[in-house]
Enzyme design. Structure first.
Site, PDB file in Angstrom:
ATOM      1  N   LYS A  25      31.770  27.258  19.386  1.00 20.77           N
ATOM      2  CA  LYS A  25      30.416  27.228  18.818  1.00 20.77           C
ATOM      3  C   LYS A  25      30.509  26.839  17.354  1.00 20.77           C
ATOM      4  O   LYS A  25      31.534  27.070  16.715  1.00 20.77           O
ATOM      5  CB  LYS A  25      29.771  28.621  18.905  1.00 20.77           C
ATOM      6  CG  LYS A  25      28.270  28.597  18.806  1.00 20.77           C
ATOM      7  CD  LYS A  25      27.665  28.315  20.151  1.00 20.77           C
ATOM      8  CE  LYS A  25      26.183  28.388  20.186  1.00 20.77           C
ATOM      9  NZ  LYS A  25      25.704  28.456  21.579  1.00 20.77           N
ATOM     10  N   ASP A  62      21.992  23.233  19.780  1.00 23.57           N
ATOM     11  CA  ASP A  62      21.704  24.663  19.961  1.00 23.57           C
ATOM     12  C   ASP A  62      20.452  24.943  19.125  1.00 23.57           C
ATOM     13  O   ASP A  62      19.728  24.006  18.768  1.00 23.57           O
ATOM     14  CB  ASP A  62      22.923  25.491  19.521  1.00 23.57           C
ATOM     15  CG  ASP A  62      22.868  26.924  20.028  1.00 23.57           C
ATOM     16  OD1 ASP A  62      23.146  27.146  21.215  1.00 23.57           O
ATOM     17  OD2 ASP A  62      22.519  27.838  19.249  1.00 23.57           O
TER      18      ASP A  62
HETATM   19  N1  GLU Z   1      23.965  25.424  23.100  1.00 23.65           N
HETATM   20  C1  GLU Z   1      23.937  25.525  24.529  1.00 23.65           C
HETATM   21  C2  GLU Z   1      24.473  26.865  24.990  1.00 23.65           C
HETATM   22  O1  GLU Z   1      24.444  27.813  24.266  1.00 23.65           O
HETATM   23  C3  GLU Z   1      24.604  24.343  25.206  1.00 23.65           C
HETATM   24  C4  GLU Z   1      26.055  24.169  24.880  1.00 23.65           C
HETATM   25  C5  GLU Z   1      26.620  22.867  25.437  1.00 23.65           C
HETATM   26  O2  GLU Z   1      25.936  22.133  26.112  1.00 23.65           O
HETATM   27  O3  GLU Z   1      27.793  22.631  25.120  1.00 23.65           O
HETATM   28  O4  GLU Z   1      24.845  27.021  26.116  1.00 23.65           O
END
Ligand code: GLU
Length: 430
Positions: A114, A154
């Site tokens: 993240k 996100d």
């Molecule tokens: N931000 C989204 C999540 O928390 C998607 C993450 C992604 O597609 O890599 O799952």
């Protein structure tokens, strides 16, 4: 030796403490190898960067940014990048941990990561957004790449941010590298169905949960005769509301950062989506009464979708919630102790790592399509998404019966089982 929850810089945020406590609970129930637990409680690698940006007024502001890889045993790191004023290294680490569990749970060959920048995105112009995203990309460039770690949107970021990130990375390489990010716009290698995927998945699992509860005779619920409330009317919540509305479910209350709406007869969701496109908020929509965001929590309903941000349902307000099913569209919206209270009251909670996994599943499809240079129709994407989510739901439901626990703990056990097998097979280096 005792394992203290208070382990250094990672664990300072409430979200990390919750994620760690949830992991500990699942680990105890499944009898997880203590050495594996010790490793899963902390991220593998983290980078903290200062991001200088020339603002529109000519001044230079320096923002704080992070990228954290929690576990990459199953494959490259995967996870979004968040622009939010509360971002800190501990919160990003907790979100990276949730990504490891999410990817493992739904069977993707990806690890958990993240990123985030501590900034209020509403205060930035488009030029400032672009400068911030490009310089952040440059600062973390050694960590990311299609085989290493693949960011996505996100909270506070979208396809445009991914386009800037992909362009910055590609400029450095001298050729286009679409596989470095997912959630890209269609014209530069995005996937059909990616923008709607998280919200769709949130509703697919509600359908599975209803089917499960009816089969177990724990409830008698028909989605087309149910009511729902949705907190957060953005990329996830608005799509979830539309999908619920299409299935005949009455969405009776919604809220966003600025305020909320309530109409016991059901809100006209397609009209509200059009209104929000023009006005950027649900506030002022004529077809419903105004309520506060906090009041939304007290609106009795069959289904509640928290799709805004983490830590919104706590011991202070959990008593207000009157619902049967919760599908966690956001990551970590309910604290561990509040979750316990709800489960004791018989509320079925479909946890974030399952409920909102649609986004990362279609991110994975986008990555695969990009690597093969062969793109699928939206129906194909949705059909495959439905299959992956159904399999994951069934695995979680089965673990919940096997371990006699709620879906949240069952989901963590299912995720950790797979990571554990992979970690034991690969062994500890050196
Ligand atoms: N931000 C989204 C999540 O928390 C998607 C993450 C992604 O597609 O890599 O799952």
């Amino acid at each position: 030796m005792t394992h203290s929850l208070d382990s250094g810089i990672w664990s300072t945020s409430p979200l990390y403490k919750n994620a760690s406590a949830d992991l500990e609970l699942a680990a105890n129930l499944m009898g997880l190898d203590k050495n594996v637990l010790e490793r899963l409680r902390k991220p593998k690698r983290a980078m903290a960067v200062s991001i200088p940006v020339r603002m529109d007024d000519g001044s230079v502001k320096v923002f704080e940014g992070y990228r954290v890889q929690h576990n990459t045993t199953l494959g490259p790191g995967k996870g979004g990048i968040r622009f939010h004023p509360e971002v800190n290294i501990s919160e990003v680490s907790a979100l990276a941990m949730l990504m490891s569990f999410k990817c493992s749970l739904v069977g993707l060959p990806l690890g958990g990561a993240k990123g985030g920048i501590r900034v209020d995105p509403r205060q930035l112009s488009r030029a400032e957004h672009q400068a911030l995203m490009r310089r952040y990309t440059m600062e973390i460039i050694t960590m990311i790449g299609p085989e290493k770690d693949i960011p996505a949107p996100d909270v506070g970021t979208d396809g445009q941010h991914m386009a800037w990130m992909m362009d910055t990375y590609s400029m450095g390489k001298g050729y286009s590298v679409p596989g470095v990010v997912t959630g890209k716009p269609l014209d530069i290698g995005g996937s059909l169905g990616r923008p709607e995927s998280t919200g769709r998945g949130v509703v697919y699992v509600i359908e599975h949960a209803i089917e499960m509860l009816n089969r177990q005779k724990k409830a008698s619920i028909q989605l087309n005769a149910s009511t729902a409330t949705v907190q957060g009317f953005g990329k996830v919540g608005a799509v979830a509301a539309e999908e619920l509305h299409q299935r005949g479910c009455k969405v009776i209350a919604v809220s966003d950062f600025y305020g909320g709406l309530h109409n016991p007869k059901g809100i006209d969701i397609p009209a509200l989506v059009r209104y929000v496109d023009q006005n950027r908020s649900v506030v002022g929509f004529p077809g419903a009464e105004a309520i506060s965001g906090e009041d939304l929590l007290g609106v009795a309903c069959d289904i509640f979708v928290p799709a805004a941000i983490d830590g919104v349902v706590t011991m202070d307000n959990v008593h207000k919630i009157k619902t049967k099913i919760i599908s966690e569209g956001a990551n970590g919206p309910i604290t561990s102790d509040a979750q316990k209270v709800l489960e004791e009251k018989g509320v079925t909670i479909i946890p974030d790592v399952l409920a909102n996994a649609g986004g990362v599943i279609v991110s994975y499809f986008e990555w695969v399509q990009g690597l093969q240079m062969f793109f699928w129709s939206e129906d194909e994407v949705n059909e495959k998404l439905g299959q992956v989510m159904a399999r994951a739901f069934n695995r979680v439901a089965e673990a919940s019966e096997r371990y006699k626990c709620g879906l949240k703990t069952a989901a963590l056990i299912t995720s950790v089982e797979r990571i554990n097998r992979a970690m034991l097979l690969r062994g500890l280096f050196p």
